[in-house]
Design an enzyme around this catalytic site. Structure first.
Site, PDB file in Angstrom:
ATOM      1  N   SER A  24       0.783  -1.228   0.000  1.00 26.66           N
ATOM      2  CA  SER A  24       0.000   0.000   0.000  1.00 26.66           C
ATOM      3  C   SER A  24       0.815   1.278   0.000  1.00 26.66           C
ATOM      4  CB  SER A  24      -0.973   0.005   1.167  1.00 26.66           C
ATOM      5  OG  SER A  24      -2.223   0.241   0.647  1.00 26.66           O
TER       6      SER A  24
ATOM      7  N   ASP B  89      -6.850  -0.180   3.274  1.00 22.78           N
ATOM      8  CA  ASP B  89      -5.503   0.398   3.228  1.00 22.78           C
ATOM      9  C   ASP B  89      -5.465   1.744   3.943  1.00 22.78           C
ATOM     10  OD1 ASP B  89      -5.140  -1.765   1.605  1.00 22.78           O
ATOM     11  OD2 ASP B  89      -5.053  -0.624  -0.259  1.00 22.78           O
TER      12      ASP B  89
HETATM   13  C1  GLA Z   1      -5.895  -3.827  -2.019  1.00 24.17           C
HETATM   14  C2  GLA Z   1      -7.034  -2.818  -1.918  1.00 24.17           C
HETATM   15  C3  GLA Z   1      -7.792  -2.987  -0.590  1.00 24.17           C
HETATM   16  C4  GLA Z   1      -8.203  -4.437  -0.364  1.00 24.17           C
HETATM   17  C5  GLA Z   1      -7.038  -5.382  -0.604  1.00 24.17           C
HETATM   18  C6  GLA Z   1      -7.432  -6.834  -0.582  1.00 24.17           C
HETATM   19  O1  GLA Z   1      -4.929  -3.556  -1.058  1.00 24.17           O
HETATM   20  O2  GLA Z   1      -6.546  -1.512  -2.053  1.00 24.17           O
HETATM   21  O3  GLA Z   1      -8.897  -2.119  -0.559  1.00 24.17           O
HETATM   22  O4  GLA Z   1      -9.306  -4.767  -1.161  1.00 24.17           O
HETATM   23  O5  GLA Z   1      -6.397  -5.138  -1.857  1.00 24.17           O
HETATM   24  O6  GLA Z   1      -7.942  -7.200   0.640  1.00 24.17           O
END
Ligand code: GLA
Length: 363
Positions: free
Chosen positions: A111, A158
């Protein structure tokens, strides 16, 4: 003008894969790499972005905030998208000079985008005081940037975990009520995060495809979201779903059930059972959601054979990126060494290995 600094960490998803946009449950931690923004305000409405970790720079005016498309660098989308969202939320935005540096490996599924969004939001709120936003609204500004400037229809896992996590605690998020709780992980708990080096790019379309499958499953089951079905109900009504859509639903519904079990493991300090749930989650990613890759499977399978690694799974969107491994503190050094060597033997390159405790959210 005075320079101000904001910092937002990366996050790792502990359990609850692709549950957030299905209004399910998720557990995450903030980790010890992150993004720092040094900024100063301007009297005009110009934005100047420069960065160490991301290529090129960007300059433009507030009324020119439109999504950047390749071949132009697209990372400014996370900054200007947040700027746009804050304006819509009532923040009277002026120009800014922002310098960004990051220690988050890009494309690792940890993230980096949410960290950039949240560090931006905190910075712009500092530079433009006068409008208070609740943490959930700040998180939503980041999500808005993803949806409208980056094209990823993500949930709020995230942004919430990057913003609201607490040291040595798992962050529990109910993605329906947005209740956020901090559950103690215990002093001994440490995590090893291994970036497979297979870069995950959520805007490649796989993520939105999974999102569409989940919406389809809910529609065929006659419920608003997959959160509204239990594993038992899903089995009873299996015949309503095409095979692929059924497997996607099994994963998501199973993940929310696993998070509920994990909460009770944490309450009883039962990290062994917690780890088993992580292994189960990964198996479901492989069999049902098909969002893993060979390298991530290797890392998780290796962990299952290592005495002292309690659990492991892919973390985040999937399709490459990082895996997270749950260990007792005294085992992390040995584990990091042997998993790195085993990976190199198999794939001819060392993976990126981070050791972390659960860290505090953005500030
Ligand atoms: C990414 C997305 C989140 C979530 C994850 C999987 O990180 O940004 O919102 O959906 O994948 O859990």
């Amino acid at each position: 003008m005075n320079e101000r600094t904001t910092y937002a960490p990366a996050r790792a998803e502990l359990l609850g894969n692709h549950t957030d946009y299905n209004e399910g449950l998720v557990l995450a931690i903030a980790i010890n790499v992150g993004t720092t923004i040094s900024g100063s305000g301007r009297a005009d409405t110009q934005f100047n972005l420069s960065s160490e970790g991301f290529p090129d720079s960007w300059s433009g005016w507030i009324d020119q905030f439109t999504p950047q498309k390749e071949p132009a660098p697209t990372w400014p989308n996370y900054v200007i998208g947040v700027g746009q969202a804050l304006q819509s939320a009532g923040v009277a935005l002026k120009g800014a000079d922002l310098h960004i540096s990051t220690t988050i490996p890009i494309g690792s599924g940890l993230s980096s985008s949410a960290a950039l969004e949240i560090a931006t939001a905190l910075q712009l709120l500092k530079l433009n005081p006068g409008k208070e936003l609740a943490p959930l609204e700040i998180a939503k500004a980041g999500q808005w940037a993803e949806h409208h400037f980056s094209g990823v229809k993500c949930g709020l896992l995230d942004q919430i975990s990057v913003l609201m996590s607490k040291e040595n605690h798992a962050t529990f998020i109910d993605c329906r009520s947005f209740e956020v709780r901090h559950l103690p992980l215990g002093e001994e708990t440490e995590f090893v995060i291994v970036h497979s080096g297979v870069n995950h790019a959520l805007d490649s379309g796989d993520y939105n495809e999974r999102h569409a499958d989940c919406s389809e499953a809910a529609k065929l089951l006659g419920v608003p979201f997959l959160r509204d079905v239990t594993p038992g109900e899903l089995e009873e009504r299996r015949s309503l779903l095409p095979e692929r859509v059924y497997r996607r639903a099994v994963h998501v519904v199973g993940e929310t059930a696993r998070v509920a079990s994990a909460v009770s493991c944490l309450a009883h300090g039962n990290m062994d059972s917690f780890g088993k749930l992580m292994f189960e989650s990964h198996r479901s990613s492989v069999e049902n959601f098909e969002n893993s890759c060979t390298e991530q499977d290797f890392l998780v399978n290796f962990s299952a054979g290592f005495d002292g690694c309690k659990g492991a799974r892919l973390s985040g969107g999937g399709f490459g990126g990082a895996t997270i491994h749950l260990l007792d503190q005294e085992k992390t050094a040995e584990f990091s060494a042997v998993i790195g060597d085993a990976y190199e033997k198999q794939f001819g390159r060392q993976p990126l290995i981070l050791k972390t405790k659960a860290c505090h959210g953005a500030h």
